[in-house]
Design a protein around this motif. Structure first.
Motif: not given
Length: 221
Positions: A5-6, A9, A32, A35-37, A49
Motif C-alpha cells: 500500500t505504501e 501511494r 502521500g 490513507l486514501r484506501e 491508488y
C-alpha cells in the motif's frame, strides 16, 4: 519495510500526480501521507491508488488522484483558512483540505454518503471537518465568507457560479468544473475585490455533475 500500500501511494505521487504538474510540496506530502484506501468503498480498495474515478454510489465517484492534486494546488490552502467543499463524497478531499490546515465545512446532498463520510473522518480522528447534509446549490452555506471553495462535481454552465463566488472572502479561491461531456474545464476563480473576480482555466477533464444542477436547454431541429 515498505508495504504494498505504501508503494502504491508512492507510485501515485510519482507517476500520476507529479507528471500532471502538481509540484507543491505541501500538497504532495498530504496526499502521500493520507490513507486514501480508508476512503474507498470496500469493493474498490484494491484500486485506491489507481488513476481512475472510483464509484461510491448515489451516481457519484471519487475524483482521480491527479485531479485532486491539481485542485488542491490551485486552491493554495493556508493554515487557518476557512474552506467550503460542495460534494463530500467519501470525505477524502475534505481530509486533504483539513490536513493542509483549513477548517472545513463539507456539504453532501446524499444522506448515506454524508453519514459514511462522517464515520470515516471520525474513525481516522480527522478534526475540524463539519460534514453537513444539504444541497449546496439551494442556498448559501452558513459559516462564510470562505477563503477556499472546492466544488467536486461539475456544472454544465456558469449560471450557478455567482452564488458560490459571493461566498468567497476577498482574496479567496474557488475551484470548480464547468461544461458538459465529453470535455469540461477545471476553473480557478479568485475574488480580487468586492466586485471583481478573476477566472483562469486550468485544464480539460470530465467529471460527473452535481445533483440537482440545472441542465442547459437543448434544441432539436
Amino acid at each position: 519495510m515498505e508495504t504494498s500500500t505504501e508503494h502504491a501511494r508512492f507510485n501515485m505521487i510519482q507517476q500520476q500526480i507529479r507528471p500532471w504538474g502538481v509540484l507543491d510540496d505541501r500538497v504532495l506530502d498530504v496526499m502521500g501521507e493520507l490513507l486514501r484506501e480508508a476512503f474507498v468503498p470496500d469493493a474498490y480498495r484494491g484500486l485506491a491508488y489507481a488513476d481512475i474515478e472510483i464509484p461510491i454510489g448515489a451516481e457519484s465517484s471519487m475524483l482521480a488522484p491527479k485531479l485532486v492534486g491539481r485542485m488542491l494546488q490551485a486552491l493554495q490552502v493556508q493554515p487557518g483558512d476557512k474552506a467550503l467543499e460542495i460534494g463530500t463524497g467519501t470525505g477524502y478531499v475534505a481530509a486533504c483540505l483539513r490536513n493542509l490546515g483549513a477548517r472545513v465545512i463539507s456539504v453532501e446532498i446524499d444522506p448515506a454518503l454524508a453519514a459514511e463520510a462522517t464515520a470515516r473522518l471520525t474513525a481516522l480522528k480527522v478534526k475540524s471537518v463539519d460534514v453537513r447534509e444539504a444541497d449546496g446549490l439551494a442556498s448559501a452555506i452558513p459559516g462564510g465568507p470562505y477563503n477556499v471553495i472546492a466544488i467536486t462535481g461539475s456544472m454544465p454552465t456558469d449560471d450557478d457560479l455567482p452564488r458560490f463566488q459571493e461566498q468567497l472572502a476577498v482574496g479567496g479561491r474557488l475551484c470548480c468544473f464547468l461544461g458538459t461531456e465529453p470535455v469540461m474545464q477545471c476553473v480557478l476563480v479568485t475574488r480580487e475585490s468586492k466586485d471583481a473576480f478573476r477566472r483562469e482555466a486550468l485544464l480539460e477533464t470530465s467529471v460527473p455533475p452535481l445533483r440537482n444542477v440545472v441542465e442547459p436547454e437543448t434544441f432539436e431541429l
